[in-house]
Design a protein around this motif. Structure first.
Motif, PDB file in Angstrom:
ATOM      1  N   GLU A 216       5.182  -5.384   4.139  1.00 51.56           N
ATOM      2  CA  GLU A 216       6.202  -5.178   3.117  1.00 51.56           C
ATOM      3  C   GLU A 216       5.578  -4.630   1.836  1.00 51.56           C
ATOM      4  N   GLY A 217       6.306  -3.736   1.201  1.00 52.18           N
ATOM      5  CA  GLY A 217       5.802  -3.082   0.005  1.00 52.18           C
ATOM      6  C   GLY A 217       5.317  -1.678   0.263  1.00 52.18           C
TER       7      GLY A 217
ATOM      8  N   GLN B 114      12.885  -4.262  -8.105  1.00 60.60           N
ATOM      9  CA  GLN B 114      11.602  -4.447  -7.424  1.00 60.60           C
ATOM     10  C   GLN B 114      11.725  -5.345  -6.199  1.00 60.60           C
ATOM     11  N   SER B 115      12.699  -6.245  -6.196  1.00 62.94           N
ATOM     12  CA  SER B 115      12.823  -7.180  -5.075  1.00 62.94           C
ATOM     13  C   SER B 115      13.146  -6.455  -3.771  1.00 62.94           C
ATOM     14  N   LEU B 116      13.767  -5.264  -3.838  1.00 67.48           N
ATOM     15  CA  LEU B 116      14.043  -4.500  -2.629  1.00 67.48           C
ATOM     16  C   LEU B 116      12.756  -3.993  -1.996  1.00 67.48           C
ATOM     17  N   VAL B 117      11.762  -3.713  -2.812  1.00 69.29           N
ATOM     18  CA  VAL B 117      10.463  -3.279  -2.291  1.00 69.29           C
ATOM     19  C   VAL B 117       9.720  -4.454  -1.673  1.00 69.29           C
ATOM     20  N   ARG B 118       9.940  -5.648  -2.202  1.00 68.22           N
ATOM     21  CA  ARG B 118       9.214  -6.834  -1.742  1.00 68.22           C
ATOM     22  C   ARG B 118       9.850  -7.521  -0.544  1.00 68.22           C
ATOM     23  N   GLY B 119      10.898  -6.946   0.003  1.00 72.01           N
ATOM     24  CA  GLY B 119      11.462  -7.492   1.227  1.00 72.01           C
ATOM     25  C   GLY B 119      12.912  -7.886   1.162  1.00 72.01           C
ATOM     26  N   ASP B 120      13.513  -7.985  -0.024  1.00 75.85           N
ATOM     27  CA  ASP B 120      14.930  -8.328  -0.117  1.00 75.85           C
ATOM     28  C   ASP B 120      15.785  -7.162   0.360  1.00 75.85           C
TER      29      ASP B 120
ATOM     30  N   CYS C 177       0.857  -1.191   0.000  1.00 76.31           N
ATOM     31  CA  CYS C 177       0.000   0.000   0.000  1.00 76.31           C
ATOM     32  C   CYS C 177       0.892   1.240   0.000  1.00 76.31           C
ATOM     33  N   GLU C 178       0.365   2.373   0.438  1.00 81.25           N
ATOM     34  CA  GLU C 178       1.126   3.624   0.356  1.00 81.25           C
ATOM     35  C   GLU C 178       1.303   4.289   1.713  1.00 81.25           C
ATOM     36  N   PHE C 179       1.382   3.518   2.769  1.00 80.65           N
ATOM     37  CA  PHE C 179       1.584   4.094   4.107  1.00 80.65           C
ATOM     38  C   PHE C 179       3.041   4.544   4.254  1.00 80.65           C
ATOM     39  N   GLU C 180       3.215   5.790   4.704  1.00 81.11           N
ATOM     40  CA  GLU C 180       4.561   6.351   4.861  1.00 81.11           C
ATOM     41  C   GLU C 180       4.879   6.706   6.308  1.00 81.11           C
ATOM     42  N   ASP C 181       3.864   7.036   7.105  1.00 83.03           N
ATOM     43  CA  ASP C 181       4.092   7.417   8.497  1.00 83.03           C
ATOM     44  C   ASP C 181       4.080   6.162   9.359  1.00 83.03           C
ATOM     45  N   GLN C 182       5.257   5.665   9.656  1.00 83.19           N
ATOM     46  CA  GLN C 182       5.361   4.398  10.368  1.00 83.19           C
ATOM     47  C   GLN C 182       4.865   4.503  11.800  1.00 83.19           C
ATOM     48  N   ARG C 183       5.230   5.551  12.506  1.00 85.44           N
ATOM     49  CA  ARG C 183       4.834   5.680  13.907  1.00 85.44           C
ATOM     50  C   ARG C 183       3.320   5.818  14.050  1.00 85.44           C
ATOM     51  N   ALA C 184       2.685   6.577  13.152  1.00 86.52           N
ATOM     52  CA  ALA C 184       1.239   6.763  13.237  1.00 86.52           C
ATOM     53  C   ALA C 184       0.503   5.447  12.980  1.00 86.52           C
ATOM     54  N   LEU C 185       0.951   4.677  11.992  1.00 82.45           N
ATOM     55  CA  LEU C 185       0.298   3.411  11.696  1.00 82.45           C
ATOM     56  C   LEU C 185       0.473   2.421  12.841  1.00 82.45           C
ATOM     57  N   LEU C 186       1.683   2.343  13.383  1.00 80.90           N
ATOM     58  CA  LEU C 186       1.920   1.415  14.490  1.00 80.90           C
ATOM     59  C   LEU C 186       1.128   1.817  15.723  1.00 80.90           C
TER      60      LEU C 186
END
Length: 618
Positions: free
Chosen positions: A220-221, A489-495, A196-205
């Protein structure tokens, strides 16, 4: 009449395709009666069931859209009298409508009053009215749709829902974060928010901590998963979590990140990417066909370097200013000569269509891609194995732009720089004139001055001993040998890391292109000189010997001439050698904090820069 793109219309179509009232289902004249009457015209029940199950049967139907579809068909054989519309709708507990162009979730779904699992992946649904969802629903999968908000879904959520899949949707707003609280999902155990497009990690957590039953989470992603603090901050913030991104959280991992959530001053929304350019092999030698009779000047020097474009954290205005200042400090001309390999021109066509300003080509930098800047390695002179050993760390806080950039990939180019050097104007006069024989007229006769060839040779040596500082250099001429696209793209998917040996194909130097014409001219010149020598010898002998020699000379051209050609051609052919494919070693690594102590150390270094010593990144 229902629209063909509504969910209930698609489900009803699948039910009709089951043919519950047609042979071998339902009541029919070919069914065997209880008393065994007309036995010759009937079918056994087991035979009818085999017609439903056998994949090669013409009455077999794909029932992957629901596990109850096949059992319902069997029931239509065993007890056809039980099948009526209301019974059929209540019989289904699982529906999997995947990639069937559904765009509307209508109220017809409420007829399936015992539905527990609903999978609607890869459709075109943009809104989920909660009022149209059965209250018995426990699993809801909405991956890869067109959802951009969750407010319609949270108005009346199914109370028993324990799995919610929202991956690959355009979700990420502050309101979406607020809609993921435990007030709306009290029984939620598994949540998929991947890609998805979540960018604010602290707010989501912070919102996810209010989900009391959450055990499995997929993140991831999302842009914030590219940050240094992921997954450590998530592991420490959600202690009840058991599985993150399809991986079980080990006790050792939880211990390593313990206390990271309490570091309030640490920057959690910053990414760090390390790009390493290693060894380059297979670049052809530009001096493989140097003419020995070429003049001493200009002095031609070749150097090679690697360029690639990477995301910059500058705004477009700052990027334009930076690129203009770069152009002012370094004057470079592009060489678009027609003697380059056509395939290489095709590969570099997009890069060459715009000036080399350090900014991405407008055709590539569409509105969805964040601005990028060009980075270059150091320049090396030619060798069979050029080890650039170039390492550059790219940091930035535009995590959304970084995700888009990695999904697009990195473009890498091998470039050649040619510099022509000439003697300075004043030095040219002083050196060149004494080097030539000076002729004097005396008594109507010309004679050479005492400056002989030996003096010329000495002066030539002096000229070669001139230092580089006494030479005037032309503007460098650059040309792109080849470009290659590196998927990331693999870096976005978790690599964490991408190691690749880029295959650039066979390259050709500028001098190789001219090698064949030069060989042909040298061969023709040598044959003419030998033929002329033979003609002179035959003239000295005279008479019949001349005719006889001419005949022998003609024969010689056929045999000995070919032998002479064979002696010469290999020397030329050795210039046009078979080239091996060129390769470039490239590594792109996404840096991550491995422990709470590492993050604390970086925070301490930031707060006390003097205690960090004098070392740092170049």
């Amino acid at each position: 009449m229902m629209s063909p793109h509504t969910l209930s219309a698609v489900i009803e179509k699948h039910i009709r395709q089951l043919c519950l009232t047609d042979f071998p289902c339902g009541r029919g004249s070919l069914r065997k009666t209880v008393d065994g009457a007309v036995e010759t015209e009937t079918e056994e029940t087991d035979s009818l069931l085999d017609l439903l199950i056998c994949p090669h049967s013409p009455w077999w139907h794909d029932a992957s859209w629901s596990p109850q579809a096949l059992t319902l068909r069997k029931l239509a054989v065993l007890s056809p009298e039980r099948l009526h519309t209301d019974f059929i709708h209540k019989y289904f507990t699982t529906l999997r409508i995947v990639d069937e162009d559904v765009s509307v979730l209508d109220g017809g779904l409420l007829k399936f009053s015992k539905l527990e699992e609903l999978v609607l992946s890869a459709n075109r649904i943009s809104e989920i009215p909660a009022d149209n969802l059965p209250c018995t629903l426990k699993v809801l999968e909405l991956r890869a749709n067109r959802l951009s908000a969750l407010n319609s879904l949270t108005s009346c959520t199914p109370p028993h829902l324990w799995y919610l899949g929202l991956g690959s949707n355009r979700l990420g707003s502050c309101q979406d974060t607020a809609d993921l609280s435990g007030r709306h999902w009290p029984q939620l155990v598994c949540l998929d928010l991947g890609d998805c497009e979540f960018e604010d990690q602290r707010a989501l957590l912070s919102a996810l901590t209010t989900l009391p039953c959450l055990k499995t989470l997929v993140l991831e992603g999302n842009p914030f998963t590219l940050a240094l603090s992921y997954p450590g901050l998530t592991v420490d913030t959600l202690p009840q979590l058991s599985c993150l991104d399809d991986s079980w959280i080990a006790p050792e991992e939880r211990h390593r990140f313990k206390g990271l959530a309490k570091l309030s001053d640490v920057t959690v929304d910053q990414a760090s990417v390390t790009v390493r350019v290693g060894r380059v092999k297979g670049i052809p030698d530009p001096l493989m066909s140097v003419d020995e009779n070429a003049p001493d000047f200009p002095v031609v020097t070749y150097s090679y370097f690697i360029t690639y474009e990477f995301l910059t954290d500058q705004t477009p205005v700052d990027l334009k200013v930076a690129s203009e200042s770069k152009c002012d400090t370094e004057h470079v001309t592009e060489d678009d000569s027609s003697d380059a390999d056509p395939q290489l021109d095709k590969n570099c066509e997009r890069e060459k269509s715009a000036p080399d300003t350090g900014e991405l080509n407008p055709e590539e930098a569409c509105c969805d891609i964040a601005p990028v800047s060009r980075h270059s390695t150091s320049k090396l002179t030619w060798s069979e194995h050029m080890d650039f050993s170039d390492t550059h760390v790219h940091t930035g806080r535009d995590l959304g732009g970084l995700k888009k950039f990695l999904n697009r990939g990195l473009y890498l180019r091998v470039e050649e720089e040619k510099v022509l050097s000439w003697p300075a104007a004043s030095e040219d006069v002083a050196v060149a004139k004494p080097g030539r024989p000076v002729k004097e007229k005396k008594g109507g006769k010309e004679r050479e001055s005492p400056i002989k060839s030996g003096s010329t040779k000495d002066k030539s040596k002096d000229k070669k001993r001139k230092s580089v500082s006494e030479l005037v250099q032309d503007a460098p001429v650059r040309r792109s040998l080849v470009s290659v696209h590196v998927p990331l793209q693999s870096l976005v998917r978790g690599d964490r890391k991408v190691d690749v040996l880029c295959d650039l194909g066979a390259l050709h130097a500028e001098s190789v292109v001219e090698a064949t014409p030069t060989c042909e001219k040298d061969l023709e010149k040598k044959l003419k000189e030998e033929n002329k020598k033979e003609d002179n010898d035959s003239k000295r002998r005279g008479g019949s010997g001349t005719a006889q020699k001419n005949t022998a000379s003609s024969k010689g051209k056929g045999k000995a001439g070919r032998e002479r050609e064979a002696d010469v051609v290999p020397a030329c052919s050795s210039v046009c050698v078979r080239l091996q494919p060129a390769t470039v070693a490239l590594s792109v690594e996404l840096e991550k904090w491995e422990s709470e102590s590492e993050a604390r150390g970086l925070l301490h270094t930031k707060q006390n820069p003097k205690s960090a010593g004098t070392g740092g990144l170049n």
